[in-house]
Design an enzyme around this catalytic site. Structure first.
Site, PDB file in Angstrom:
ATOM      1  N   ASP A   9     -24.757 -34.161   6.997  1.00  0.00           N
ATOM      2  CA  ASP A   9     -23.824 -33.039   7.061  1.00  0.00           C
ATOM      3  C   ASP A   9     -24.217 -32.150   8.229  1.00  0.00           C
ATOM      4  O   ASP A   9     -25.334 -32.247   8.755  1.00  0.00           O
ATOM      5  CB  ASP A   9     -23.848 -32.235   5.753  1.00  0.00           C
ATOM      6  CG  ASP A   9     -22.809 -31.116   5.755  1.00  0.00           C
ATOM      7  OD1 ASP A   9     -21.603 -31.438   5.832  1.00  0.00           O
ATOM      8  OD2 ASP A   9     -23.182 -29.935   5.715  1.00  0.00           O
ATOM      9  N   SER A  10     -23.312 -31.274   8.609  1.00  0.00           N
ATOM     10  CA  SER A  10     -23.599 -30.330   9.679  1.00  0.00           C
ATOM     11  C   SER A  10     -24.594 -29.259   9.252  1.00  0.00           C
ATOM     12  O   SER A  10     -25.090 -28.509  10.087  1.00  0.00           O
ATOM     13  CB  SER A  10     -22.300 -29.658  10.143  1.00  0.00           C
ATOM     14  OG  SER A  10     -21.721 -28.920   9.078  1.00  0.00           O
ATOM     15  N   CYS A  72     -19.775 -34.535   5.784  1.00  0.00           N
ATOM     16  CA  CYS A  72     -19.186 -33.487   6.621  1.00  0.00           C
ATOM     17  C   CYS A  72     -17.748 -33.897   6.907  1.00  0.00           C
ATOM     18  O   CYS A  72     -17.506 -34.940   7.510  1.00  0.00           O
ATOM     19  CB  CYS A  72     -19.979 -33.356   7.923  1.00  0.00           C
ATOM     20  SG  CYS A  72     -19.229 -32.234   9.129  1.00  0.00           S
ATOM     21  N   GLU A 151     -24.015 -20.826   5.553  1.00  0.00           N
ATOM     22  CA  GLU A 151     -25.282 -21.151   6.210  1.00  0.00           C
ATOM     23  C   GLU A 151     -26.248 -19.963   6.201  1.00  0.00           C
ATOM     24  O   GLU A 151     -27.461 -20.141   6.261  1.00  0.00           O
ATOM     25  CB  GLU A 151     -25.040 -21.624   7.643  1.00  0.00           C
ATOM     26  CG  GLU A 151     -24.459 -23.022   7.741  1.00  0.00           C
ATOM     27  CD  GLU A 151     -25.433 -24.117   7.336  1.00  0.00           C
ATOM     28  OE1 GLU A 151     -26.610 -24.051   7.744  1.00  0.00           O
ATOM     29  OE2 GLU A 151     -25.029 -25.048   6.612  1.00  0.00           O
ATOM     30  N   CYS A 183     -14.008 -28.775   3.073  1.00  0.00           N
ATOM     31  CA  CYS A 183     -15.281 -28.709   3.793  1.00  0.00           C
ATOM     32  C   CYS A 183     -16.348 -28.653   2.720  1.00  0.00           C
ATOM     33  O   CYS A 183     -16.212 -27.891   1.750  1.00  0.00           O
ATOM     34  CB  CYS A 183     -15.340 -27.476   4.686  1.00  0.00           C
ATOM     35  SG  CYS A 183     -16.976 -27.165   5.410  1.00  0.00           S
ATOM     36  N   HIS A 185     -19.082 -27.313   2.630  1.00  0.00           N
ATOM     37  CA  HIS A 185     -19.704 -25.996   2.475  1.00  0.00           C
ATOM     38  C   HIS A 185     -18.930 -25.119   1.478  1.00  0.00           C
ATOM     39  O   HIS A 185     -19.509 -24.251   0.828  1.00  0.00           O
ATOM     40  CB  HIS A 185     -19.742 -25.248   3.816  1.00  0.00           C
ATOM     41  CG  HIS A 185     -20.829 -25.684   4.747  1.00  0.00           C
ATOM     42  ND1 HIS A 185     -20.778 -26.874   5.440  1.00  0.00           N
ATOM     43  CD2 HIS A 185     -21.987 -25.085   5.109  1.00  0.00           C
ATOM     44  CE1 HIS A 185     -21.852 -26.978   6.195  1.00  0.00           C
ATOM     45  NE2 HIS A 185     -22.606 -25.918   6.012  1.00  0.00           N
TER      46      HIS A 185
END
Length: 266
Positions: A9-10, A72, A151, A183, A185
């Site tokens: 993942d990012s 991701c 993040e 997403c 996240h």
């Protein structure tokens, strides 16, 4: 088979998928890379996303993984088909499982999708949804502030509420009954998003369906680990390992153990 499942993942977002794989397949070992140093991927040029994704994959190939999950959405939208062609192991993205989940629950065939700028501009979810049900109506919205928020570890509170409220305003009065958190996240903001859209909207995260697809594919290819054991998961980040571990422990609700900082690329 005693080889790990690779998850990339990012940044932190893929933990939402890894957590569900670990819940559904408690004997399987996970090796995870989160590219937090270069997160978010959403605003980046697709060629940069492609290069970053391959750097993570090449690092995980050293771990002798038996399957790869591109957790991701932006990366999956850009490079999934290419990776499937190039690798000899099974490769799964998160877009198709998310689309399947949404179509299972929508009652009016009207789905909204929120994601990064890269995912939304690719049209990946709309293509996946319409490939299964050509009659479905799809409203798509990029929400660039969400990934940086997650993040930083801001999953709730006044800042999260303000950010989510402003970002989702364009979806007001659209009439959808199902919202895809497009997403990985975004499920970390699930409760704030739930409060904003109300209890009547079905929220779809791809983690659950992705984990089911992982389980099914491993079973059919005879790759499941069958003996009893406590798997030793491994977590890598290109960012700050202590910060990643703190947020991973919080989200996974376990001690993820040692987190190692690695460098990718030049």
């Amino acid at each position: 088979m005693d080889k790990p499942i690779g998850v990339i993942d990012s940044g932190l977002g893929g933990l939402t998928v890894a957590k569900e794989i670990m819940r559904q397949l408690p004997k399987e070992e996970i090796v995870y890379i989160g590219d937090s140093a270069r997160c978010p991927y959403g605003p980046r040029d697709p060629e940069d996303v492609r290069r970053f994704t391959w750097e993570m994959i090449n690092r995980l190939l050293k771990e002798q993984m038996k399957m790869l999950v591109i957790a991701c959405n932006t990366a999956a939208a850009v490079v999934l088909e290419e990776v499937k062609r190039e690798l000899a192991i099974p490769v799964i993205g998160v877009v198709h499982p998310g689309a399947i989940s949404a179509l299972k629950v929508t009652k009016r065939d009207h789905v909204a999708v929120i994601g990064t700028a890269g995912t939304i501009s690719s049209g990946a979810y709309e293509k996946a949804l319409k490939a299964i049900n050509s009659e479905v109506k799809v409203d798509s919205l990029a929400c660039p502030p969400f990934v940086p928020l997650v993040e930083r570890g801001v999953f709730s509170g006044d800042e999260a509420v303000r950010t989510v409220d402003q970002a989702l305003t364009p979806l007001d009065e659209k009439g959808f009954d199902t919202l895809i958190l497009g997403c990985t996240h975004y499920p970390l903001l699930r409760e704030v998003i739930r409060e904003r859209v109300g209890p009547d909207i079905e929220l779809i995260s791809s983690g659950d369906e992705t984990a089911r697809e992982v389980s099914s594919l491993l079973y059919h290819k005879n790759l499941l680990y069958v003996d009893d054991r406590q798997p030793q998961h491994h977590f890598y980040t290109t960012g700050d390992a202590k910060r990643f571990k703190r947020l991973a422990d919080q989200w996974m609700e376990i001690d993820v153990g040692h987190v190692e900082t690695i460098q990718l690329g030049e």
